[in-house]
Design an enzyme around this catalytic site. Structure first.
Site, PDB file in Angstrom:
ATOM      1  N   ASP A  38       0.748  -1.211  -0.070  1.00 21.62           N
ATOM      2  CA  ASP A  38       0.005   0.026   0.005  1.00 21.62           C
ATOM      3  C   ASP A  38       0.978   1.212   0.041  1.00 21.62           C
ATOM      4  O   ASP A  38       2.131   1.208   0.471  1.00 21.62           O
ATOM      5  CB  ASP A  38      -0.890  -0.112   1.320  1.00 21.62           C
ATOM      6  CG  ASP A  38      -1.939  -1.027   1.342  1.00 21.62           C
ATOM      7  OD1 ASP A  38      -2.443  -1.609   0.109  1.00 21.62           O
ATOM      8  OD2 ASP A  38      -2.439  -1.549   2.399  1.00 21.62           O
ATOM      9  N   ARG A 174      -3.868  -4.941   7.564  1.00 22.86           N
ATOM     10  CA  ARG A 174      -4.888  -3.953   7.831  1.00 22.86           C
ATOM     11  C   ARG A 174      -6.084  -4.962   8.446  1.00 22.86           C
ATOM     12  O   ARG A 174      -6.690  -4.292   9.409  1.00 22.86           O
ATOM     13  CB  ARG A 174      -5.340  -3.020   6.511  1.00 22.86           C
ATOM     14  CG  ARG A 174      -4.471  -1.963   6.339  1.00 22.86           C
ATOM     15  CD  ARG A 174      -4.846  -1.162   5.123  1.00 22.86           C
ATOM     16  NE  ARG A 174      -4.977  -1.756   3.661  1.00 22.86           N
ATOM     17  CZ  ARG A 174      -5.730  -1.870   2.780  1.00 22.86           C
ATOM     18  NH1 ARG A 174      -6.798  -0.868   3.096  1.00 22.86           N
ATOM     19  NH2 ARG A 174      -5.702  -2.460   1.776  1.00 22.86           N
TER      20      ARG A 174
END
Length: 317
Positions: A38, A174
């Site tokens: 990310d 996450r």
């Protein structure tokens, strides 16, 4: 130029940004990466150069991270890049309570990817649908978390824990932050993430884009040899004639005693009773030839080319 680069991806860069920058610095068209990071994450991003892009699928799949999870916060993206959905102080939360739940996040898990992720549903990536306000729940996926270790703890209104996480491919850190926060009934989100290892590449040996640029300008950059990145695979050495024929796309006969165990597991011969074994193929002079697969033919085992890396005419014999 053919081989691998162990890139330390900077904050704010997508994995595609990293590839594009490497492509410009090295003046190469064929550049690819393994294991998307990310934009808010930093650390190891394995980059393949030239013909090595064909070898990305054969790299190791294990990864390791240093993650900071902040409790009392929930966001749309399960990290601090998203819109805040919940901000409720949790000063009563303590480390022992968090530690007690960590074993539930190890082993083989069914994990739902974040709404903002690159998973494709009906031909669209989840983050594209989420940005349009369309909510489509992703199906749980089986992932493997090998270990979780507590590195640090900071109490306060919004407590934070630092974790070292070793896991398999496809695991979303996450999602671990989100699910751990939900299990604690405080909410949780990923506050920081560094990938410390990926596909056999380590953060300690990585290059930043600035370091890469300096090495290129000074003519010192050398890619990591493909055979070094593939040391986890068993290896087979072919003599002159079989090596040439194999590089020309032909199958060659082999026996179970011809290949050696991966160097990471120690030297010596190993035998297998099943076919369909993927091997690193070398000439007996140690020249890397490519990737082959052992299958069972009418008269015994044969080695078929999967990726031929060396040109038969350029074979050093």
């Amino acid at each position: 130029m053919h081989g691998f680069l162990n890139l330390n991806k900077p904050f704010g860069f997508t994995s595609h940004d990293g590839v594009a920058k490497v492509r410009r610095l090295l003046k190469l068209k064929r550049v690819g990466h393994a294991g998307t990071l990310d934009p808010a994450a930093t650390g190891v991003l394995p980059i393949a150069l030239g013909r090595a892009t064909r070898l990305l699928q054969f790299l190791r799949q294990d990864k390791a991270y240093r993650a900071t999870i902040r409790f009392g916060i929930r966001t749309t993206t399960d990290d601090l890049e998203g819109e805040t959905l919940l901000a409720q102080p949790a000063p009563e939360l303590d480390l022992e309570t968090v530690k007690a739940l960590l074993p539930h996040f190890q082993g083989t898990l069914q994990q739902v990817p974040p709404d903002y992720s690159a998973i494709q549903i009906q031909g669209k990536r989840l983050y594209e649908l989420a940005r349009k306000g369309e909510t489509i729940a992703a199906q749980p996926r089986s992932v493997e978390v090998f270990s979780i270790e507590v590195l640090g703890w900071r109490s306060g209104e919004f407590p934070e824990v630092d974790l070292a996480i070793a896991c398999g491919s496809g695991t979303y850190i996450r999602a671990i932050a989100r699910d751990l926060g939900n299990a604690l009934k405080t909410g949780g989100t990923l506050a920081a993430l560094i990938r410390t290892a990926s596909s056999g590449f380590e953060l300690a040996n990585s290059l930043t884009l600035e370091e890469l640029e300096i090495q290129v300008q000074e003519g010192r950059f050398q890619p990591i040899l493909p055979q070094l990145a593939l040391e986890h695979l068993p290896v087979i050495a072919l003599s002159d004639s079989p090596a040439r024929r194999w590089c020309q796309g032909q199958k060659v006969e082999v026996s179970e005693s011809d290949w050696a165990a991966p160097s990471a597991e120690g030297a010596g011969k190993t035998t297998v009773s099943t076919a369909n074994l993927v091997l690193r193929v070398h000439h007996r002079n140690s020249q890397f030839l490519g990737i082959g697969q052992v299958t069972r033919g009418p008269t015994g085992l044969v080695l078929s080319p999967k990726v031929v890396f060396a040109d038969a005419e350029g074979l050093i014999i």
